[in-house]
Motif scaffolding. Structure first.
Motif, PDB file in Angstrom:
ATOM      1  N   ASP A  11       0.863  -1.116  -0.076  1.00 45.39           N
ATOM      2  CA  ASP A  11      -0.083  -0.011   0.244  1.00 45.39           C
ATOM      3  C   ASP A  11       0.940   1.206   0.027  1.00 45.39           C
ATOM      4  OD1 ASP A  11      -2.292   1.352   0.094  1.00 45.39           O
ATOM      5  OD2 ASP A  11      -2.309   1.653   2.265  1.00 45.39           O
ATOM      6  N   THR A  12       1.702   1.206   0.997  1.00 47.41           N
ATOM      7  CA  THR A  12       2.677   2.432   0.859  1.00 47.41           C
ATOM      8  C   THR A  12       4.083   2.014   1.491  1.00 47.41           C
ATOM      9  OG1 THR A  12       2.064   2.941   3.325  1.00 47.41           O
ATOM     10  CG2 THR A  12       0.975   4.066   1.620  1.00 47.41           C
ATOM     11  N   ILE A  13       5.113   2.829   1.088  1.00 40.59           N
ATOM     12  CA  ILE A  13       6.374   2.780   1.717  1.00 40.59           C
ATOM     13  C   ILE A  13       6.703   4.451   1.952  1.00 40.59           C
ATOM     14  CG2 ILE A  13       8.713   2.232   1.369  1.00 40.59           C
ATOM     15  CD1 ILE A  13       7.995   0.470  -1.014  1.00 40.59           C
ATOM     16  N   GLN A  14       7.101   4.394   3.166  1.00 40.37           N
ATOM     17  CA  GLN A  14       7.544   5.766   3.887  1.00 40.37           C
ATOM     18  C   GLN A  14       9.004   5.419   4.430  1.00 40.37           C
ATOM     19  OE1 GLN A  14       6.443   8.737   3.573  1.00 40.37           O
ATOM     20  NE2 GLN A  14       4.724   8.154   2.460  1.00 40.37           N
ATOM     21  N   PRO A  15      10.040   6.580   4.296  1.00 37.91           N
ATOM     22  CA  PRO A  15       9.687   7.820   3.499  1.00 37.91           C
ATOM     23  C   PRO A  15       9.651   7.709   2.234  1.00 37.91           C
ATOM     24  CG  PRO A  15      11.706   7.763   4.296  1.00 37.91           C
ATOM     25  CD  PRO A  15      11.063   6.449   4.694  1.00 37.91           C
ATOM     26  N   GLN A  16       9.242   8.849   1.606  1.00 36.54           N
ATOM     27  CA  GLN A  16       9.387   8.778  -0.011  1.00 36.54           C
ATOM     28  C   GLN A  16      10.601   8.933  -0.616  1.00 36.54           C
ATOM     29  OE1 GLN A  16       6.304  11.617  -2.079  1.00 36.54           O
ATOM     30  NE2 GLN A  16       5.299  11.576  -0.087  1.00 36.54           N
ATOM     31  N   SER A  17      10.793   7.998  -1.707  1.00 31.73           N
ATOM     32  CA  SER A  17      11.929   8.036  -2.306  1.00 31.73           C
ATOM     33  C   SER A  17      12.718   9.351  -2.798  1.00 31.73           C
ATOM     34  CB  SER A  17      12.050   7.113  -3.731  1.00 31.73           C
ATOM     35  OG  SER A  17      13.209   6.844  -3.985  1.00 31.73           O
ATOM     36  N   GLY A  18      13.603   9.454  -2.667  1.00 27.03           N
ATOM     37  CA  GLY A  18      14.470  10.901  -2.983  1.00 27.03           C
ATOM     38  C   GLY A  18      14.467  11.876  -1.952  1.00 27.03           C
ATOM     39  N   THR A  19      13.707  11.627  -0.748  1.00 33.61           N
ATOM     40  CA  THR A  19      13.599  12.635   0.223  1.00 33.61           C
ATOM     41  C   THR A  19      14.680  12.827   1.003  1.00 33.61           C
ATOM     42  OG1 THR A  19      12.253  11.243   1.768  1.00 33.61           O
ATOM     43  CG2 THR A  19      11.038  12.423   0.015  1.00 33.61           C
ATOM     44  N   THR A  20      14.890  13.786   1.915  1.00 32.01           N
ATOM     45  CA  THR A  20      15.788  13.977   3.181  1.00 32.01           C
ATOM     46  C   THR A  20      14.823  13.970   4.387  1.00 32.01           C
ATOM     47  OG1 THR A  20      17.396  15.228   1.867  1.00 32.01           O
ATOM     48  CG2 THR A  20      17.579  15.327   4.226  1.00 32.01           C
ATOM     49  N   VAL A  21      15.236  12.971   5.437  1.00 29.17           N
ATOM     50  CA  VAL A  21      14.318  12.924   6.590  1.00 29.17           C
ATOM     51  C   VAL A  21      15.121  13.177   7.842  1.00 29.17           C
ATOM     52  CG1 VAL A  21      12.746  11.373   5.287  1.00 29.17           C
ATOM     53  CG2 VAL A  21      14.781  10.555   6.566  1.00 29.17           C
ATOM     54  N   GLY A  22      14.516  13.284   8.867  1.00 28.82           N
ATOM     55  CA  GLY A  22      15.193  13.444  10.193  1.00 28.82           C
ATOM     56  C   GLY A  22      15.743  11.993  10.638  1.00 28.82           C
TER      57      GLY A  22
END
Length: 336
Positions: A68-79
């Motif tokens: 259904d989902t994968i998080q975080p989204q591909s290509g993002t920068t996260v904490g």
């Protein structure tokens, strides 16, 4: 504390109601720059969330196992506290967990010790034992073609997914002191006066990674089972700006015109209130995955699957226990 456009776990909702813990609730009216989809956001196979590999199933007649989902989204920068969260569209059998985890192949730019952990039968998260090191580049190759879910369904494709861990930005909210401190690399960069939840509606405690943020959120007391009658003193229904989301049950850091100069009260219904200027600053600063830790509240810790509160599982042995993790602890291979 429910966002109407989010999927939340039944356990989280029951815990919120049973504990008498509340929040703002509602749904985004408009997304601001840098907003990030939550667990019910971008589909795993659409948009920037993932890149399908060219592999395809040779057994299309079998029932399909889909994400259904994968998080975080591909290509993002996260904490540094952002887990990798994979949600399946249908239940996965306990007997299939280990094999699925073997096919969720992680590589990182520096070795990381962590583990996958199942929240029920449809969601599995990976988090490091400690936070991600800043600057880590992470790749997930979900090679699920032909992999079974234990209920007769089989994967028909693979997913390539990558993201980067940004600076070590951490927030600590001291509810009983009406203070919020923002840290970068262990040094306090900002200290803000805040107001948190009231004794009747205390804010969640524990560590919650930022889910996303919205320039404006419609918050409604009836949606969180607080008050549906306009004559009730706890009734509210309105749009509130600069909202940084902490839980899928509706906890935000935001500005409230009912509490324009916070720092002295406990009047919220579970959210954390900042002044307008400070809310604007924090809205611009916060990114998905930044850890926000709340102490000094009468509430228990938020459930670990109430958004991305994975670090509320404070006992590592519980995170990697056989009934929660198919493979247990692992150390990621490094990217070549």
């Amino acid at each position: 504390m429910i966002r109407a456009n989010k999927i939340i776990s039944v356990a989280a909702l029951v815990a919120a109601i049973a504990a008498g813990v509340s929040g703002c609730g509602g749904k985004s009216s408009s997304a601001g720059s840098g907003s990030a989809a939550g667990p019910a956001g971008t589909k795993a196979g659409s948009g920037p969330a993932s890149t399908p590999s060219p592999k395809s199933s040779t057994t299309p007649q079998r029932p399909k196992m889909l994400l259904d989902t994968i998080q975080p989204q591909s290509g993002t920068t996260v904490g540094v506290a952002m887990p990798i969260s994979v949600t399946f569209s249908k239940a996965v059998a306990v007997s299939a967990r280990a094999d699925i985890e073997k096919h969720l192949k992680l590589t990182t730019s520096t070795p990381v010790t962590g583990a996958w952990h199942w929240f029920g039968s449809q969601r599995v998260d990976f988090r490091p034992k400690a936070y991600w090191p800043s600057g880590t580049k992470v790749s997930l190759d979900a090679e699920l073609t032909g992999v079974g879910d234990g209920h007769g369904r089989y994967g028909i494709r693979s997913y390539l997914h990558s993201f980067t861990v940004g600076s070590d930005d951490e927030v600590h909210v001291y509810a009983d002191q009406h203070l919020m401190k923002v840290y970068r690399d262990g040094t306090v960069t900002k200290t803000f006066p805040i107001d948190a939840g009231s004794p009747k509606f205390p804010s969640w405690t524990g560590t919650m990674a930022v889910i996303g943020k919205s320039r404006e959120v419609l918050m409604d007391s009836c949606s969180v089972h607080i008050a549906c009658s306009k004559s009730d003193p706890n009734y509210y229904h309105g749009k509130y700006p600069f909202a940084v989301e902490l839980t899928t049950s509706g906890t935000y850091v935001h500005y409230s015109d009912g509490d324009p100069q916070p720092g002295h009260s406990v009047g919220s219904h579970g959210c954390v209130h900042l002044s307008m200027a400070n809310a604007k600053w924090f809205y611009a600063f916060a990114r998905q995955g930044d850890p926000v830790t709340i102490t000094g509240s009468a509430s228990p810790a938020a459930a670990a699957d109430n958004g991305y509160a994975d670090y509320d599982v404070t006992n590592w042995s519980s995170w990697i226990s056989p009934d929660a993790s198919g493979l247990g602890q692992l150390t990621t291979p490094t990217t070549t």
